[in-house]
Design an enzyme around this catalytic site. Structure first.
Site, short mmCIF file in Angstrom:
data_model
loop_
_atom_site.label_atom_id
_atom_site.label_comp_id
_atom_site.label_asym_id
_atom_site.label_seq_id
_atom_site.Cartn_x
_atom_site.Cartn_y
_atom_site.Cartn_z
CG HIS A 17 9.36 33.97 48.39
ND1 HIS A 17 8.98 34.78 49.44
CD2 HIS A 17 10.33 34.66 47.73
CE1 HIS A 17 9.69 35.88 49.43
NE2 HIS A 17 10.51 35.85 48.40
CE LYS A 41 17.50 43.62 52.65
NZ LYS A 41 17.29 42.41 51.86
NE ARG A 90 9.84 39.71 41.98
CZ ARG A 90 10.20 40.10 43.18
NH1 ARG A 90 9.29 40.26 44.11
NH2 ARG A 90 11.45 40.34 43.46
CB SER A 127 8.98 40.23 50.96
OG SER A 127 9.08 38.85 50.78
P1 ADP Z 1 15.78 39.41 48.31
O1 ADP Z 1 15.85 39.82 49.72
O2 ADP Z 1 17.06 38.84 47.74
O3 ADP Z 1 15.07 40.38 47.39
P2 ADP Z 1 13.38 37.90 48.34
O4 ADP Z 1 13.04 37.20 49.60
O5 ADP Z 1 12.60 39.11 48.03
O6 ADP Z 1 14.92 38.13 48.36
O7 ADP Z 1 13.27 36.92 47.08
C1 ADP Z 1 14.02 35.75 46.92
C2 ADP Z 1 13.81 35.23 45.52
O8 ADP Z 1 12.42 35.04 45.28
C3 ADP Z 1 14.30 36.12 44.39
O9 ADP Z 1 14.84 35.33 43.37
C4 ADP Z 1 13.05 36.78 43.89
O10 ADP Z 1 13.15 37.15 42.53
C5 ADP Z 1 12.07 35.64 44.05
N1 ADP Z 1 10.70 36.12 44.11
C6 ADP Z 1 10.14 36.92 45.03
N2 ADP Z 1 8.84 37.16 44.75
C7 ADP Z 1 8.57 36.48 43.61
C8 ADP Z 1 7.41 36.33 42.77
N3 ADP Z 1 6.26 36.94 43.05
N4 ADP Z 1 7.51 35.55 41.66
C9 ADP Z 1 8.68 34.96 41.37
N5 ADP Z 1 9.81 35.06 42.09
C10 ADP Z 1 9.76 35.82 43.20
#
Ligand code: ADP
Length: 154
Positions: A17, A41, A90, A127
């Site tokens: 992020h 959730k 990703r 995450s």
């Molecule tokens: P969600 O709960 O919608 O999955 P996340 O908190 O996991 O949300 O992710 C929010 C955003 O961050 C999404 O667009 C996701 O693709 C992006 N993201 C998460 N991890 C990475 C990463 N390692 N590289 C690039 N983008 C990421």
């Protein structure tokens, strides 16, 4: 002024992020990190902890803001008068998932989704992997900013 919402759960904020947000401020004048609240959730970190991690991480970057929201992201964008959604990509699975959401959002509104491709150094981070490492007592600190730490029980 070009502003974007970066929506997600951030449970917790990761270096993946962080990479998208720090590159995003080169594209947009302001990034609003929006933590979506979904009562169905189960989260590892409380909303307060997730917010605090983001506040602490970006305290020196005034162009990065953080807030929470419920409901549709496009409705939140309209409420905040923001025209763009920022998302990270990703892998092909992200692409298929994000494509459907971005196209739905375009059907529902004028809001454009802008994608940044993950950096090679952080592309494997999610995450859910971080939560797994934490649950199994691994060194999660390699995967998150220094401001993200699990509180140890006294
Ligand atoms: P969600 O709960 O919608 O999955 P996340 O908190 O996991 O949300 O992710 C929010 C955003 O961050 C999404 O667009 C996701 O693709 C992006 N993201 C998460 N991890 C990475 C990463 N390692 N590289 C690039 N983008 C990421």
């Amino acid at each position: 002024m070009k502003r974007a919402i970066f929506p997600g759960s951030f449970d917790p904020l990761t270096l993946g992020h962080y990479d998208i947000i720090t590159r995003g401020v080169k594209v947009f004048d302001e990034i609003i990190i929006a933590i979506g609240i979904n009562s169905d959730k189960k989260y590892m970190f409380s909303l307060e902890e997730r917010l605090q991690f983001i506040i602490d991480t970006f305290k020196h970057e005034p162009r990065v803001k953080v807030t929470t929201y419920t409901g549709l992201t496009v409705d939140f964008c309209k409420k905040m008068d923001v025209d763009f959604i920022l998302r990270g990509l990703r892998n092909p699975a992200d692409f298929e998932f994000e494509k459907a959401i971005a196209q739905t959002n375009r059907k529902l509104s004028e809001i454009e989704t802008v994608f940044l491709l993950t950096s090679s150094k952080t592309s494997f981070i999610s995450s859910s992997i971080v939560r797994d490492v934490i649950r199994n007592d691994g060194d999660y600190t390699l995967l998150v900013p220094d401001t993200v730490r699990v509180k140890k029980a006294p």
